[in-house]
Design a protein around this motif. Structure first.
Motif, PDB file in Angstrom:
ATOM      1  N   GLY A  42       0.794  -1.221   0.000  1.00  0.00           N
ATOM      2  CA  GLY A  42       0.000   0.000   0.000  1.00  0.00           C
ATOM      3  C   GLY A  42       0.824   1.268   0.000  1.00  0.00           C
ATOM      4  N   ALA A  43       2.118   1.133   0.255  1.00  0.00           N
ATOM      5  CA  ALA A  43       2.983   2.305   0.309  1.00  0.00           C
ATOM      6  C   ALA A  43       3.403   2.747  -1.089  1.00  0.00           C
ATOM      7  CB  ALA A  43       4.209   1.992   1.161  1.00  0.00           C
ATOM      8  N   SER A  44       4.157   3.836  -1.124  1.00  0.00           N
ATOM      9  CA  SER A  44       4.664   4.396  -2.380  1.00  0.00           C
ATOM     10  C   SER A  44       6.176   4.513  -2.343  1.00  0.00           C
ATOM     11  CB  SER A  44       4.061   5.788  -2.626  1.00  0.00           C
ATOM     12  OG  SER A  44       2.652   5.731  -2.743  1.00  0.00           O
ATOM     13  N   LEU A  45       6.769   4.475  -3.499  1.00  0.00           N
ATOM     14  CA  LEU A  45       8.204   4.709  -3.667  1.00  0.00           C
ATOM     15  C   LEU A  45       8.419   5.437  -4.981  1.00  0.00           C
ATOM     16  CD1 LEU A  45      10.162   1.413  -2.793  1.00  0.00           C
ATOM     17  CD2 LEU A  45      10.375   3.618  -1.639  1.00  0.00           C
ATOM     18  N   ARG A  46       9.494   6.189  -5.062  1.00  0.00           N
ATOM     19  CA  ARG A  46       9.864   6.817  -6.319  1.00  0.00           C
ATOM     20  C   ARG A  46      11.288   6.423  -6.674  1.00  0.00           C
ATOM     21  NH1 ARG A  46      10.388  13.097  -8.364  1.00  0.00           N
ATOM     22  NH2 ARG A  46      12.325  13.010  -7.151  1.00  0.00           N
ATOM     23  N   LEU A  47      11.427   5.814  -7.815  1.00  0.00           N
ATOM     24  CA  LEU A  47      12.739   5.444  -8.331  1.00  0.00           C
ATOM     25  C   LEU A  47      13.240   6.526  -9.278  1.00  0.00           C
ATOM     26  CD1 LEU A  47      12.146   1.667  -9.207  1.00  0.00           C
ATOM     27  CD2 LEU A  47      12.752   2.702  -7.005  1.00  0.00           C
ATOM     28  N   SER A  48      14.547   6.666  -9.321  1.00  0.00           N
ATOM     29  CA  SER A  48      15.178   7.619 -10.229  1.00  0.00           C
ATOM     30  C   SER A  48      16.239   6.908 -11.053  1.00  0.00           C
ATOM     31  CB  SER A  48      15.831   8.769  -9.453  1.00  0.00           C
ATOM     32  OG  SER A  48      14.892   9.468  -8.678  1.00  0.00           O
ATOM     33  N   CYS A  49      16.450   7.406 -12.254  1.00  0.00           N
ATOM     34  CA  CYS A  49      17.497   6.876 -13.113  1.00  0.00           C
ATOM     35  C   CYS A  49      18.112   8.044 -13.865  1.00  0.00           C
ATOM     36  CB  CYS A  49      16.938   5.856 -14.095  1.00  0.00           C
ATOM     37  SG  CYS A  49      18.155   5.265 -15.299  1.00  0.00           S
ATOM     38  N   THR A  50      19.383   8.284 -13.613  1.00  0.00           N
ATOM     39  CA  THR A  50      20.082   9.396 -14.244  1.00  0.00           C
ATOM     40  C   THR A  50      21.037   8.889 -15.302  1.00  0.00           C
ATOM     41  OG1 THR A  50      19.907  10.761 -12.261  1.00  0.00           O
ATOM     42  CG2 THR A  50      21.577  11.376 -13.873  1.00  0.00           C
ATOM     43  N   ALA A  51      20.943   9.480 -16.480  1.00  0.00           N
ATOM     44  CA  ALA A  51      21.811   9.104 -17.592  1.00  0.00           C
ATOM     45  C   ALA A  51      22.936  10.113 -17.735  1.00  0.00           C
ATOM     46  CB  ALA A  51      21.005   9.040 -18.881  1.00  0.00           C
ATOM     47  N   SER A  52      24.116   9.622 -18.017  1.00  0.00           N
ATOM     48  CA  SER A  52      25.261  10.490 -18.251  1.00  0.00           C
ATOM     49  C   SER A  52      26.036   9.978 -19.447  1.00  0.00           C
ATOM     50  CB  SER A  52      26.161  10.540 -17.022  1.00  0.00           C
ATOM     51  OG  SER A  52      26.645   9.253 -16.706  1.00  0.00           O
ATOM     52  N   GLY A  53      26.810  10.873 -20.034  1.00  0.00           N
ATOM     53  CA  GLY A  53      27.665  10.476 -21.134  1.00  0.00           C
ATOM     54  C   GLY A  53      27.076  10.708 -22.508  1.00  0.00           C
ATOM     55  N   ARG A  54      25.914  11.312 -22.572  1.00  0.00           N
ATOM     56  CA  ARG A  54      25.279  11.578 -23.862  1.00  0.00           C
ATOM     57  C   ARG A  54      24.619  12.942 -23.801  1.00  0.00           C
ATOM     58  NH1 ARG A  54      25.809   9.252 -28.464  1.00  0.00           N
ATOM     59  NH2 ARG A  54      25.341   7.188 -27.639  1.00  0.00           N
ATOM     60  N   ALA A  55      25.091  13.873 -24.604  1.00  0.00           N
ATOM     61  CA  ALA A  55      24.488  15.191 -24.628  1.00  0.00           C
ATOM     62  C   ALA A  55      23.032  15.092 -25.072  1.00  0.00           C
ATOM     63  CB  ALA A  55      25.254  16.093 -25.592  1.00  0.00           C
ATOM     64  N   GLY A  56      22.161  15.727 -24.311  1.00  0.00           N
ATOM     65  CA  GLY A  56      20.747  15.691 -24.651  1.00  0.00           C
ATOM     66  C   GLY A  56      19.995  14.513 -24.080  1.00  0.00           C
ATOM     67  N   GLY A  57      20.712  13.488 -23.648  1.00  0.00           N
ATOM     68  CA  GLY A  57      20.059  12.335 -23.038  1.00  0.00           C
ATOM     69  C   GLY A  57      19.543  11.334 -24.046  1.00  0.00           C
ATOM     70  N   PRO A  58      19.255  10.129 -23.615  1.00  0.00           N
ATOM     71  CA  PRO A  58      18.759   9.078 -24.515  1.00  0.00           C
ATOM     72  C   PRO A  58      17.385   9.417 -25.083  1.00  0.00           C
ATOM     73  CG  PRO A  58      19.525   8.172 -22.427  1.00  0.00           C
ATOM     74  CD  PRO A  58      19.437   9.646 -22.257  1.00  0.00           C
ATOM     75  N   SER A  59      17.091   8.885 -26.248  1.00  0.00           N
ATOM     76  CA  SER A  59      15.786   9.121 -26.855  1.00  0.00           C
ATOM     77  C   SER A  59      14.675   8.419 -26.100  1.00  0.00           C
ATOM     78  CB  SER A  59      15.794   8.640 -28.312  1.00  0.00           C
ATOM     79  OG  SER A  59      16.666   9.415 -29.096  1.00  0.00           O
ATOM     80  N   THR A  60      14.933   7.207 -25.699  1.00  0.00           N
ATOM     81  CA  THR A  60      13.922   6.410 -25.006  1.00  0.00           C
ATOM     82  C   THR A  60      14.529   5.836 -23.736  1.00  0.00           C
ATOM     83  OG1 THR A  60      12.929   5.794 -27.138  1.00  0.00           O
ATOM     84  CG2 THR A  60      12.310   4.482 -25.203  1.00  0.00           C
ATOM     85  N   MET A  61      13.787   5.911 -22.661  1.00  0.00           N
ATOM     86  CA  MET A  61      14.215   5.329 -21.385  1.00  0.00           C
ATOM     87  C   MET A  61      13.089   4.450 -20.860  1.00  0.00           C
ATOM     88  SD  MET A  61      16.225   8.539 -19.613  1.00  0.00           S
ATOM     89  CE  MET A  61      17.097   7.520 -18.403  1.00  0.00           C
ATOM     90  N   ALA A  62      13.474   3.430 -20.127  1.00  0.00           N
ATOM     91  CA  ALA A  62      12.474   2.464 -19.684  1.00  0.00           C
ATOM     92  C   ALA A  62      12.857   1.860 -18.351  1.00  0.00           C
ATOM     93  CB  ALA A  62      12.317   1.354 -20.721  1.00  0.00           C
ATOM     94  N   LEU A 103      10.191   6.865 -11.704  1.00  0.00           N
ATOM     95  CA  LEU A 103       9.068   5.939 -11.674  1.00  0.00           C
ATOM     96  C   LEU A 103       8.393   6.107 -10.324  1.00  0.00           C
ATOM     97  CD1 LEU A 103       7.574   3.682 -13.248  1.00  0.00           C
ATOM     98  CD2 LEU A 103       8.922   2.035 -11.903  1.00  0.00           C
ATOM     99  N   GLN A 104       7.245   6.752 -10.338  1.00  0.00           N
ATOM    100  CA  GLN A 104       6.450   6.898  -9.124  1.00  0.00           C
ATOM    101  C   GLN A 104       5.575   5.663  -8.988  1.00  0.00           C
ATOM    102  OE1 GLN A 104       6.402   9.372  -6.706  1.00  0.00           O
ATOM    103  NE2 GLN A 104       5.029   7.950  -5.646  1.00  0.00           N
ATOM    104  N   MET A 105       5.774   4.946  -7.918  1.00  0.00           N
ATOM    105  CA  MET A 105       5.058   3.692  -7.699  1.00  0.00           C
ATOM    106  C   MET A 105       4.138   3.854  -6.501  1.00  0.00           C
ATOM    107  SD  MET A 105       8.130   0.942  -8.347  1.00  0.00           S
ATOM    108  CE  MET A 105       8.998   1.381  -6.853  1.00  0.00           C
ATOM    109  N   ASN A 106       2.844   3.723  -6.734  1.00  0.00           N
ATOM    110  CA  ASN A 106       1.850   3.855  -5.683  1.00  0.00           C
ATOM    111  C   ASN A 106       1.120   2.529  -5.461  1.00  0.00           C
ATOM    112  OD1 ASN A 106       2.448   6.636  -5.510  1.00  0.00           O
ATOM    113  ND2 ASN A 106       0.899   7.132  -7.049  1.00  0.00           N
ATOM    114  N   THR A 107       0.514   2.422  -4.317  1.00  0.00           N
ATOM    115  CA  THR A 107      -0.264   1.232  -3.973  1.00  0.00           C
ATOM    116  C   THR A 107       0.523  -0.043  -4.268  1.00  0.00           C
ATOM    117  OG1 THR A 107      -2.165   2.521  -4.800  1.00  0.00           O
ATOM    118  CG2 THR A 107      -2.602   0.290  -4.061  1.00  0.00           C
ATOM    119  N   LEU A 108       1.714  -0.098  -3.746  1.00  0.00           N
ATOM    120  CA  LEU A 108       2.578  -1.243  -3.995  1.00  0.00           C
ATOM    121  C   LEU A 108       2.024  -2.511  -3.352  1.00  0.00           C
ATOM    122  CD1 LEU A 108       5.962   0.586  -3.507  1.00  0.00           C
ATOM    123  CD2 LEU A 108       5.307  -0.669  -5.570  1.00  0.00           C
ATOM    124  N   THR A 109       2.252  -3.627  -4.022  1.00  0.00           N
ATOM    125  CA  THR A 109       1.845  -4.932  -3.519  1.00  0.00           C
ATOM    126  C   THR A 109       3.070  -5.846  -3.468  1.00  0.00           C
ATOM    127  OG1 THR A 109       1.413  -6.024  -5.637  1.00  0.00           O
ATOM    128  CG2 THR A 109      -0.325  -4.598  -4.773  1.00  0.00           C
TER     129      THR A 109
END
Length: 126
Positions: free
Chosen positions: A14-34, A80-86
């Motif tokens: 039922g709790a929430s968590l927020r994950l982060s992912c930081t990209a480095s080494g590419r000007a402008g950042g990746p086109s697609t992230m997942a 990635l905001q994760m709500n209502t975790l199971t």
């Protein structure tokens, strides 16, 4: 491109968590992230993805309505905001990135991503 994921932890159902992912080494950042995840004894599965262009997002059915993927292009960071975790969300969460953009269906395929982070563990207790 190097990816650094963070934000995992141990939470109750039922709790929430927020994950982060930081990209480095590419000007402008990746086109697609997942985000992908791999639970205990399970294969890696797609969770959510976002394109830099237009902010197009796609989700796995299992997380739709509970998880929200977003990105701050200025910071080259995806969230990635994760709500209502199971307990079924318990897994190591991996961020992935690619220099290309595709239709939303193709964004679900792990084989399309060239760059992977080290993973961050999420444990949800019942």
């Amino acid at each position: 491109v190097q990816l650094q994921a963070s934000g995992g932890g141990l939470v109750q159902a039922g709790a929430s968590l927020r994950l982060s992912c930081t990209a480095s080494g590419r000007a402008g950042g990746p086109s697609t992230m997942a985000w992908f995840r791999q639970g205990p004894g399970k294969e890696r599965e797609f969770v959510a993805a976002i394109r830099r262009s237009g902010g197009i997002t796609v989700y796995a059915d299992s997380v739709k309505g509970r998880f929200t993927v977003s990105r701050d292009n200025a910071k080259n960071t995806m969230y990635l905001q994760m709500n209502t975790l199971t307990p079924e969300d318990t897994a190591v969460y991996y961020c992935a990135a690619a220099d290309a953009s595709w239709i939303t269906g193709a964004m679900r395929s792990s084989t399309r991503y060239s760059y992977w982070g080290q993973g961050t563990k999420v444990t949800v207790s019942s």
